[in-house]
Design a protein around this motif. Sequence first.
Motif, PDB file in Angstrom:
ATOM      1  N   ARG A   1      -5.784   4.190  -9.034  1.00  0.00           N
ATOM      2  CA  ARG A   1      -6.007   5.229  -8.025  1.00  0.00           C
ATOM      3  C   ARG A   1      -5.672   6.632  -8.544  1.00  0.00           C
ATOM      4  O   ARG A   1      -5.972   7.612  -7.871  1.00  0.00           O
ATOM      5  CB  ARG A   1      -5.193   4.932  -6.774  1.00  0.00           C
ATOM      6  N   HIS A   2      -5.047   6.715  -9.697  1.00  0.00           N
ATOM      7  CA  HIS A   2      -4.706   8.029 -10.253  1.00  0.00           C
ATOM      8  C   HIS A   2      -5.825   8.465 -11.196  1.00  0.00           C
ATOM      9  O   HIS A   2      -6.107   7.792 -12.181  1.00  0.00           O
ATOM     10  CB  HIS A   2      -3.375   7.978 -11.001  1.00  0.00           C
TER      11      HIS A   2
ATOM     12  N   VAL B   1       0.842  -1.199   0.000  1.00  0.00           N
ATOM     13  CA  VAL B   1       0.000   0.000   0.000  1.00  0.00           C
ATOM     14  C   VAL B   1       0.877   1.249   0.000  1.00  0.00           C
ATOM     15  O   VAL B   1       0.602   2.214  -0.717  1.00  0.00           O
ATOM     16  CB  VAL B   1      -0.968  -0.006   1.204  1.00  0.00           C
ATOM     17  N   LYS B   2       1.957   1.226   0.785  1.00  0.00           N
ATOM     18  CA  LYS B   2       2.882   2.370   0.805  1.00  0.00           C
ATOM     19  C   LYS B   2       3.508   2.580  -0.570  1.00  0.00           C
ATOM     20  O   LYS B   2       3.644   3.714  -1.038  1.00  0.00           O
ATOM     21  CB  LYS B   2       3.972   2.154   1.858  1.00  0.00           C
TER      22      LYS B   2
ATOM     23  N   ALA C   1      -1.858   1.465  -8.630  1.00  0.00           N
ATOM     24  CA  ALA C   1      -1.522   2.892  -8.648  1.00  0.00           C
ATOM     25  C   ALA C   1      -2.209   3.581  -9.826  1.00  0.00           C
ATOM     26  O   ALA C   1      -2.740   4.694  -9.674  1.00  0.00           O
ATOM     27  CB  ALA C   1      -0.007   3.082  -8.709  1.00  0.00           C
TER      28      ALA C   1
ATOM     29  N   ASN D   1       0.858   4.060  -2.933  1.00  0.00           N
ATOM     30  CA  ASN D   1       0.655   5.487  -2.650  1.00  0.00           C
ATOM     31  C   ASN D   1       1.827   6.329  -3.153  1.00  0.00           C
ATOM     32  O   ASN D   1       1.632   7.433  -3.673  1.00  0.00           O
ATOM     33  CB  ASN D   1       0.441   5.707  -1.153  1.00  0.00           C
ATOM     34  N   LYS D   2       3.047   5.813  -3.020  1.00  0.00           N
ATOM     35  CA  LYS D   2       4.237   6.522  -3.515  1.00  0.00           C
ATOM     36  C   LYS D   2       4.183   6.659  -5.039  1.00  0.00           C
ATOM     37  O   LYS D   2       4.468   7.723  -5.586  1.00  0.00           O
ATOM     38  CB  LYS D   2       5.500   5.771  -3.090  1.00  0.00           C
TER      39      LYS D   2
ATOM     40  N   VAL E   1       1.483   6.658  -6.941  1.00  0.00           N
ATOM     41  CA  VAL E   1       0.425   7.622  -7.277  1.00  0.00           C
ATOM     42  C   VAL E   1       0.923   9.045  -7.064  1.00  0.00           C
ATOM     43  O   VAL E   1       0.750   9.915  -7.923  1.00  0.00           O
ATOM     44  CB  VAL E   1      -0.853   7.364  -6.437  1.00  0.00           C
ATOM     45  N   LYS E   2       1.547   9.286  -5.926  1.00  0.00           N
ATOM     46  CA  LYS E   2       2.008  10.636  -5.572  1.00  0.00           C
ATOM     47  C   LYS E   2       3.079  11.155  -6.529  1.00  0.00           C
ATOM     48  O   LYS E   2       3.100  12.330  -6.883  1.00  0.00           O
ATOM     49  CB  LYS E   2       2.551  10.615  -4.142  1.00  0.00           C
TER      50      LYS E   2
END
Length: 173
Positions: free
Chosen positions: A88-89, A45-46, A85, A49-50, A52-53
């Motif tokens: 989620r984007h 998950v981390k 990812a 999220n990385k 995506v960010k």
Amino acid sequence: MSAAWGNGLVVPAAHLGPRPVLNWISLDLLVVDERYQRRVNERGVKLINKIVKEFAWSRFQPLVVTGPDASGDFPVIDGQHRLEACRRHPAVTEAPCWIVAASAVADQARAFVSVNKDRLGVTAINVFWARLAAGDPDAVWLRSICDQAGVQIGRVGTGRQPPLTTIALAGLL
């Protein structure tokens, strides 16, 4: 032959299999088969999220998929975190995919094992030198501190190092 490449004769594979195809595929058609794929844990998950960010196509490796299967879907052999990812984007609707021939689940699972097992991981030393080449401020600072102290930063992360050479970078960056 260089000693670094070994002493024996390497016999190349006789059959390469069908050539893969690179194509963009809609995220709606990409599926993850949990029979051989890992479950996404906290570390995953981390990572998602990385991605995506910091998303940028220049840093995105194509997913390895097969298909389409009987339902028209493309099972993902490698890249489920990258796929998640993408999902989620909000600006991403399709992903670049390396489509290989592996219609049977057993062939997909064998490909998953090979893609994830038969490779060398990147070491902290490799990451440092790449970060330095990219102009990363922390890597530049660490190099400057080592230069001022007369300490060289090694290029190889194993074996005995020459005097005043360090490979202990993981805790410094």
